[in-house]
Design a protein around this motif. Structure first.
Motif, mmCIF file in Angstrom:
data_model
loop_
_atom_site.group_PDB
_atom_site.id
_atom_site.type_symbol
_atom_site.label_atom_id
_atom_site.label_comp_id
_atom_site.label_asym_id
_atom_site.label_seq_id
_atom_site.Cartn_x
_atom_site.Cartn_y
_atom_site.Cartn_z
ATOM 1 N N GLU A 45 0.929 -1.222 -0.020
ATOM 2 C CA GLU A 45 -0.154 -0.015 0.009
ATOM 3 C C GLU A 45 0.983 1.279 0.041
ATOM 4 N N MET A 46 1.928 1.315 0.808
ATOM 5 C CA MET A 46 2.623 2.369 0.997
ATOM 6 C C MET A 46 3.648 2.596 -0.569
ATOM 7 N N LYS A 47 3.999 1.596 -0.968
ATOM 8 C CA LYS A 47 4.492 1.605 -2.321
ATOM 9 C C LYS A 47 3.563 2.249 -3.419
ATOM 10 N N SER A 48 2.470 1.907 -3.446
ATOM 11 C CA SER A 48 1.220 2.497 -4.404
ATOM 12 C C SER A 48 0.920 3.846 -4.115
ATOM 13 N N GLN A 49 1.024 4.399 -2.679
ATOM 14 C CA GLN A 49 0.873 5.608 -2.492
ATOM 15 C C GLN A 49 2.202 6.576 -2.986
ATOM 16 N N ALA A 50 3.347 5.878 -2.910
ATOM 17 C CA ALA A 50 4.699 6.627 -3.300
ATOM 18 C C ALA A 50 4.755 6.836 -4.703
ATOM 19 N N ILE A 51 4.061 5.833 -5.607
ATOM 20 C CA ILE A 51 3.934 6.163 -7.094
ATOM 21 C C ILE A 51 3.008 7.022 -7.407
ATOM 22 N N LYS A 52 1.893 7.106 -6.565
ATOM 23 C CA LYS A 52 0.749 8.121 -6.762
ATOM 24 C C LYS A 52 1.269 9.411 -6.662
ATOM 25 N N MET A 53 2.087 9.676 -5.482
ATOM 26 C CA MET A 53 2.830 10.967 -5.130
ATOM 27 C C MET A 53 3.822 11.429 -6.009
ATOM 28 N N GLU A 54 4.358 10.406 -6.595
ATOM 29 C CA GLU A 54 5.468 10.755 -7.588
ATOM 30 C C GLU A 54 4.762 11.220 -9.005
ATOM 31 N N LYS A 55 3.579 10.627 -9.276
ATOM 32 C CA LYS A 55 2.908 11.218 -10.537
ATOM 33 C C LYS A 55 2.339 12.555 -10.108
ATOM 34 N N GLU A 56 1.792 12.700 -9.164
ATOM 35 C CA GLU A 56 1.297 14.078 -8.645
ATOM 36 C C GLU A 56 2.438 15.160 -8.863
ATOM 37 N N ASN A 57 3.512 14.693 -8.083
ATOM 38 C CA ASN A 57 4.461 15.601 -8.077
ATOM 39 C C ASN A 57 5.062 16.124 -9.663
ATOM 40 N N GLU A 58 5.098 15.274 -10.475
ATOM 41 C CA GLU A 58 5.525 15.531 -11.586
ATOM 42 C C GLU A 58 4.385 16.425 -12.508
ATOM 43 N N VAL A 59 2.998 16.151 -12.219
ATOM 44 C CA VAL A 59 2.143 16.964 -12.788
ATOM 45 C C VAL A 59 2.248 18.526 -12.310
ATOM 46 N N ARG A 109 5.073 19.799 -11.145
ATOM 47 C CA ARG A 109 6.382 20.388 -11.892
ATOM 48 C C ARG A 109 5.962 21.044 -13.175
ATOM 49 N N LEU A 110 5.085 20.221 -14.024
ATOM 50 C CA LEU A 110 4.704 20.692 -15.326
ATOM 51 C C LEU A 110 3.848 21.914 -15.046
ATOM 52 N N GLU A 111 3.046 22.128 -14.102
ATOM 53 C CA GLU A 111 2.434 23.348 -13.810
ATOM 54 C C GLU A 111 2.990 24.492 -13.451
ATOM 55 N N VAL A 112 4.050 24.157 -12.624
ATOM 56 C CA VAL A 112 4.876 25.343 -12.242
ATOM 57 C C VAL A 112 5.656 25.706 -13.315
ATOM 58 N N ALA A 113 6.136 24.985 -14.252
ATOM 59 C CA ALA A 113 6.801 25.398 -15.633
ATOM 60 C C ALA A 113 6.108 26.143 -16.390
ATOM 61 N N ARG A 114 4.546 25.522 -16.669
ATOM 62 C CA ARG A 114 3.677 26.321 -17.482
ATOM 63 C C ARG A 114 3.445 27.774 -16.840
ATOM 64 N N LEU A 115 3.488 27.747 -15.747
ATOM 65 C CA LEU A 115 2.964 29.010 -15.083
ATOM 66 C C LEU A 115 4.233 30.125 -15.109
ATOM 67 N N LYS A 116 5.427 29.517 -14.917
ATOM 68 C CA LYS A 116 6.729 30.452 -15.186
ATOM 69 C C LYS A 116 7.295 30.731 -16.581
ATOM 70 N N SER A 117 6.444 30.284 -17.534
ATOM 71 C CA SER A 117 6.792 30.503 -18.798
ATOM 72 C C SER A 117 6.866 31.895 -19.214
ATOM 73 N N PRO A 118 7.828 32.397 -19.940
ATOM 74 C CA PRO A 118 8.038 34.016 -20.133
ATOM 75 C C PRO A 118 6.757 34.407 -21.152
ATOM 76 N N GLN A 119 6.444 33.772 -22.005
ATOM 77 C CA GLN A 119 5.272 33.863 -22.874
ATOM 78 C C GLN A 119 4.009 34.220 -22.479
ATOM 79 N N ARG A 120 3.660 33.525 -21.006
ATOM 80 C CA ARG A 120 2.559 33.458 -20.387
ATOM 81 C C ARG A 120 2.915 34.820 -19.573
ATOM 82 N N ILE A 121 3.843 35.183 -18.993
ATOM 83 C CA ILE A 121 4.061 36.450 -18.184
ATOM 84 C C ILE A 121 3.903 37.607 -19.011
#
Length: 153
Positions: free
Chosen positions: A67-81, A83-95
């Motif tokens: 169960e802990m391993k499945s939670q860790a995998i789920k949290m890693e996927k959420e963390n990657e999402v 990170r992509l959201e932060v990169a999108r919000l930091k994009s110079p074109q958007r700013i």
């Protein structure tokens, strides 16, 4: 040829029967033997309970580990999402789009630069550039910032 049987005379000598020694055969086992058997049975029962409880604990810990391993995998996927959201919000074109459309900012036509200390003029230089050249300069700066942001991730 058959052999003849000789008859021997029988002597009447009284044979005294020897008394047999009676062995003490008690149908009940001794107390010490009963105690040993009881102790052995109790030991085997305790051993069985211990082995069963230990197996149950191992199985329970195995389930929690999965169960802990499945939670860790789920949290890693959420963390990657995220990170992509932060990169999108930091994009110079958007700013730049937000700055020009929502905040009403404009790209400056005059760019002020500080002069080198060794220069003859200590006055700041005023550079007059065409708007097209300025936009290209800003775009190049934004591309450089985007490349730098991608290298950090």
């Amino acid at each position: 040829m058959l052999a003849q049987r000789l008859e021997m005379p029988q002597l009447d000598i009284p044979v005294q029967a020897q008394p047999r020694k009676q062995m003490k055969t008690d149908a009940r086992p001794s107390r010490a033997l009963r105690f040993r058997c009881l102790a052995m049975v109790l030991f085997l029962i305790a051993l069985g309970v211990f082995v069963t409880a230990r197996s149950a604990m191992i199985i329970s810990e195995g389930y929690s580990l999965v169960e802990m391993k499945s939670q860790a995998i789920k949290m890693e996927k959420e963390n990657e999402v995220l990170r992509l959201e932060v990169a999108r919000l930091k994009s110079p074109q958007r700013i730049q789009a937000i700055a020009t459309s929502q905040l009403g900012m404009v790209v400056p036509t005059n760019v002020y630069c500080a002069a080198n200390a060794q220069a003859k003029d200590s006055q700041p230089l005023v550079a007059q550039e065409k708007e097209v050249g300025l936009v290209n300069g800003v775009v190049n700066l934004l591309k450089a910032a985007k490349a730098e942001a991608s290298h950090k991730n």
